[in-house]
Design a protein around this motif. Structure first.
Motif, PDB file in Angstrom:
ATOM      1  N   SER A 212      -2.166   2.940   1.881  1.00 15.37           N
ATOM      2  CA  SER A 212      -2.102   3.919   2.968  1.00 15.37           C
ATOM      3  C   SER A 212      -3.337   4.797   2.848  1.00 15.37           C
ATOM      4  CB  SER A 212      -0.824   4.760   2.855  1.00 15.37           C
ATOM      5  OG  SER A 212      -0.793   5.772   3.846  1.00 15.37           O
ATOM      6  N   GLY A 213      -4.218   4.743   3.845  1.00 11.98           N
ATOM      7  CA  GLY A 213      -5.493   5.438   3.706  1.00 11.98           C
ATOM      8  C   GLY A 213      -6.287   4.892   2.541  1.00 11.98           C
ATOM      9  N   THR A 214      -6.170   3.584   2.304  1.00  8.19           N
ATOM     10  CA  THR A 214      -6.806   2.837   1.209  1.00  8.19           C
ATOM     11  C   THR A 214      -6.099   3.052  -0.128  1.00  8.19           C
ATOM     12  OG1 THR A 214      -8.949   3.069   2.313  1.00  8.19           O
ATOM     13  CG2 THR A 214      -8.984   2.204   0.105  1.00  8.19           C
ATOM     14  N   LYS A 215      -5.550   4.239  -0.367  1.00  8.64           N
ATOM     15  CA  LYS A 215      -4.877   4.518  -1.628  1.00  8.64           C
ATOM     16  C   LYS A 215      -3.597   3.688  -1.748  1.00  8.64           C
ATOM     17  CE  LYS A 215      -4.349   8.812  -0.694  1.00  8.64           C
ATOM     18  NZ  LYS A 215      -4.866   8.680   0.663  1.00  8.64           N
ATOM     19  N   ILE A 216      -3.081   3.555  -2.988  1.00  7.96           N
ATOM     20  CA  ILE A 216      -1.853   2.805  -3.222  1.00  7.96           C
ATOM     21  C   ILE A 216      -0.663   3.755  -3.188  1.00  7.96           C
ATOM     22  CG2 ILE A 216      -0.556   1.364  -4.831  1.00  7.96           C
ATOM     23  CD1 ILE A 216      -3.182   0.331  -5.915  1.00  7.96           C
ATOM     24  N   LYS A 217       0.223   3.527  -2.264  1.00  4.23           N
ATOM     25  CA  LYS A 217       1.421   4.345  -2.115  1.00  4.23           C
ATOM     26  C   LYS A 217       2.592   3.675  -2.821  1.00  4.23           C
ATOM     27  CE  LYS A 217       4.325   6.578   1.407  1.00  4.23           C
ATOM     28  NZ  LYS A 217       4.528   6.773   2.868  1.00  4.23           N
ATOM     29  N   GLU A 218       3.441   4.473  -3.459  1.00  2.00           N
ATOM     30  CA  GLU A 218       4.623   3.971  -4.157  1.00  2.00           C
ATOM     31  C   GLU A 218       5.883   4.477  -3.455  1.00  2.00           C
ATOM     32  OE1 GLU A 218       5.401   5.543  -8.100  1.00  2.00           O
ATOM     33  OE2 GLU A 218       6.217   3.602  -8.738  1.00  2.00           O
ATOM     34  N   VAL A 219       6.796   3.559  -3.134  1.00  2.00           N
ATOM     35  CA  VAL A 219       8.082   3.932  -2.547  1.00  2.00           C
ATOM     36  C   VAL A 219       9.196   3.349  -3.411  1.00  2.00           C
ATOM     37  CG1 VAL A 219       7.229   4.185  -0.186  1.00  2.00           C
ATOM     38  CG2 VAL A 219       8.031   1.946  -0.973  1.00  2.00           C
ATOM     39  N   TRP A 220      10.347   3.986  -3.378  1.00  2.00           N
ATOM     40  CA  TRP A 220      11.474   3.601  -4.240  1.00  2.00           C
ATOM     41  C   TRP A 220      12.762   3.597  -3.430  1.00  2.00           C
ATOM     42  CZ3 TRP A 220      14.666   7.868  -6.534  1.00  2.00           C
ATOM     43  CH2 TRP A 220      15.765   7.364  -7.232  1.00  2.00           C
ATOM     44  N   PHE A 221      13.581   2.563  -3.619  1.00  4.71           N
ATOM     45  CA  PHE A 221      14.873   2.447  -2.950  1.00  4.71           C
ATOM     46  C   PHE A 221      15.972   2.613  -3.991  1.00  4.71           C
ATOM     47  CE2 PHE A 221      18.395  -0.236  -1.232  1.00  4.71           C
ATOM     48  CZ  PHE A 221      18.681   0.558  -0.127  1.00  4.71           C
ATOM     49  N   ASP A 222      16.808   3.642  -3.836  1.00  6.13           N
ATOM     50  CA  ASP A 222      17.828   3.934  -4.844  1.00  6.13           C
ATOM     51  C   ASP A 222      19.165   3.245  -4.575  1.00  6.13           C
ATOM     52  OD1 ASP A 222      18.981   5.326  -2.755  1.00  6.13           O
ATOM     53  OD2 ASP A 222      18.764   7.319  -3.663  1.00  6.13           O
ATOM     54  N   GLY A 223      19.179   2.290  -3.647  1.00  3.60           N
ATOM     55  CA  GLY A 223      20.400   1.602  -3.277  1.00  3.60           C
ATOM     56  C   GLY A 223      20.975   2.110  -1.973  1.00  3.60           C
TER      57      GLY A 223
END
Length: 463
Positions: A440-451
């Motif tokens: 996102s905007g070249t940077k690496i974005k981290e997302v998390w799904f908690d269930g």
């Protein structure tokens, strides 16, 4: 949803190469224990290494490792003199007002979710502040991404690989015990081809360390690999025995892996499968899968098909009609009673050529939950999710505010915990490792799904 079955054989055994002379290996796989077909003549082999955990699931610490911790605050500045000029005071006041407006705006970020017209989902989403979009020199736009991870001693570790604009591979690591990401390391000991595909997996059961396995293509489009063991190898890793493999990979192919399997795509669209023959990891088999009619440059993700994973494995991909599909490689693309997957199309439309990121975790019994992330168009910047987490078939695709702002055409990588029943490590129902990565905007974005809810964990540190 109707499954697509095929009468013709799906696998063709190709010659193998190991560190020794070529030899023929039976496709009956007698050396691998399968708990679903156990009989008197199928004996469980001794694991190659002693397992690090005998319990079915490692507990997680009571302190939540989920949220990324902010960087340490800078040291307090020395007291300014009382005779500061009025002009400097004015500048500070104005700067404070601007920053207050920026942070106030970010805090008010919406966390409402939106669904595509195809389907809806009950999952929620939450957002966290993100940095401003800035093109970086440490990662190339739409870089390949590869992620893997494992549990040990109540915590978990994640490794993430990507490519910089000069073609060098870089990697960063995350440990839930410290709840932070390392600074990236540049791997200068290998020579990948420009815009190489990547894959990563982890061999668990190594005492006391797991073994991270990284795959890429060299300048001749040959599949290569590096292995990493904390405290046992240098930061550059060591070369893998798959280097003796003389099977070129099509330059438009992606790669995917889940130990002990690796997958690529041939120029004619068929899928190519590589497998370490356990318990002799210096020998590899490779097969061509003809009855998975994949679209060109298909996204793909190799995943375990059940909780008590030994060799029960399959992959998700996009077929030549633009439909997200599943294939159970072992056993022979056949539905298995008690498993969640049914081979064939899911009914979910995905543009051919778009990246897929996917993860799985334990549900109940021997069932697994599967989540697949992808982009449905080339303009919105939204990432969509399709899921198989109940008995009603595939759900979605749906998107959420947390999954917006992705670079168009970004690669997507997700983490599925390393598992191997022969080493006493089964798939876990814990959700703290359900993490995905995209640019996102070249940077690496981290997302998390908690269930239940998607969370924005911000951007990885990059120099």
């Amino acid at each position: 949803m109707a499954a697509h079955y095929h009468d013709q054989p799906g696998l063709e055994v190709a010659p193998i190469r190991g560190s020794a002379a070529p030899e023929v290996v039976s496709t009956n796989f007698p050396e691998v224990y399968n708990p679903h077909t156990e009989s008197a003549h199928h004996q469980s082999p001794q694991p190659l290494y002693q397992p690090y955990a005998k319990s079915e699931y490692d507990p997680i610490p009571t302190a939540s490792p989920h949220e990324m911790q902010p960087l340490p605050a800078p040291a307090p500045k020395s007291r300014r003199t009382l005779y500061i000029t009025a002009g400097v005071v004015a500048v500070i006041v104005v700067l404070g007002a601007v920053l207050g407006g920026v942070f106030g705006s970010r805090a008010a970020s919406s966390s409402n979710s939106s669904s595509s017209s195809v389907s809806s989902s009950s999952s929620n989403s939450t957002s966290s502040p993100n940095s401003t979009n800035t093109t970086l020199t440490s990662i190339r736009p739409n870089s390949p991404l590869a992620a893997t991870g494992w549990r040990v001693n109540g915590f978990f570790n994640i490794w993430l690989f990507y490519q910089d604009p000069n073609g060098a591979v870089r990697w960063s690591t995350y440990s839930s015990s410290g709840a932070n990401w390392s600074q990236p390391y540049t791997l200068t000991s290998i020579q990948p081809m420009s815009k190489t595909p990547m894959a990563a997996s982890v061999a668990v059961g190594l005492d006391p360390q797991a073994e991270v396995q990284f795959y890429y293509l060299d300048e001749n489009s040959m599949i290569k690999g590096q292995v990493f063991r904390d405290n046992y190898t240098p930061l550059t890793g060591n070369t893998m025995d798959i280097l003796d493999f003389s099977v070129p990979v099509d330059r438009t192919s992606r790669l995917s892996a889940f130990y002990p399997h690796v997958m690529s795509q041939n120029a004619n669209g068929s899928m190519h499968w590589y497998r370490t023959v356990l318990p002799a990891p210096d020998i590899w088999q490779n097969f061509t899968i003809y009855d998975a009619a994949a679209g060109n440059h298909t996204g793909m993700a190799v995943l375990p098909a059940d909780v008590q994973y030994v060799d029960s494995v399959g992959f998700v991909y996009v077929n030549d009609q633009g439909i997200l599909s599943t294939y159970i490689t072992i056993p022979n693309n056949t539905a298995v009673n008690g498993w969640a997957w049914t081979p064939g199309g899911t009914g979910v439309k995905v543009p051919i050529g778009n990246s897929l990121g996917a993860f799985a975790y334990a549900r109940t019994g021997n069932l697994i939950n599967t989540y697949v992330l992808f982009q449905q168009d080339s303009t919105s910047g939204n990432v969509f999710v399709a899921s198989l987490d109940d008995s009603n078939g595939w759900n979605g695709p749906s998107t959420y505010s947390v999954l917006s702002g992705a670079d168009n055409g970004t690669e997507i990588a997700c983490v599925t915990m390393g598992a191997w029943n022969a080493a006493g490590v089964n798939m876990s129902p814990l959700t703290d490792m359900n993490r995905c990565y995209y640019q996102s905007g070249t940077k690496i974005k981290e997302v998390w799904f908690d269930g239940a809810t998607w969370h924005d964990l911000g951007f990885l540190p990059m120099d």
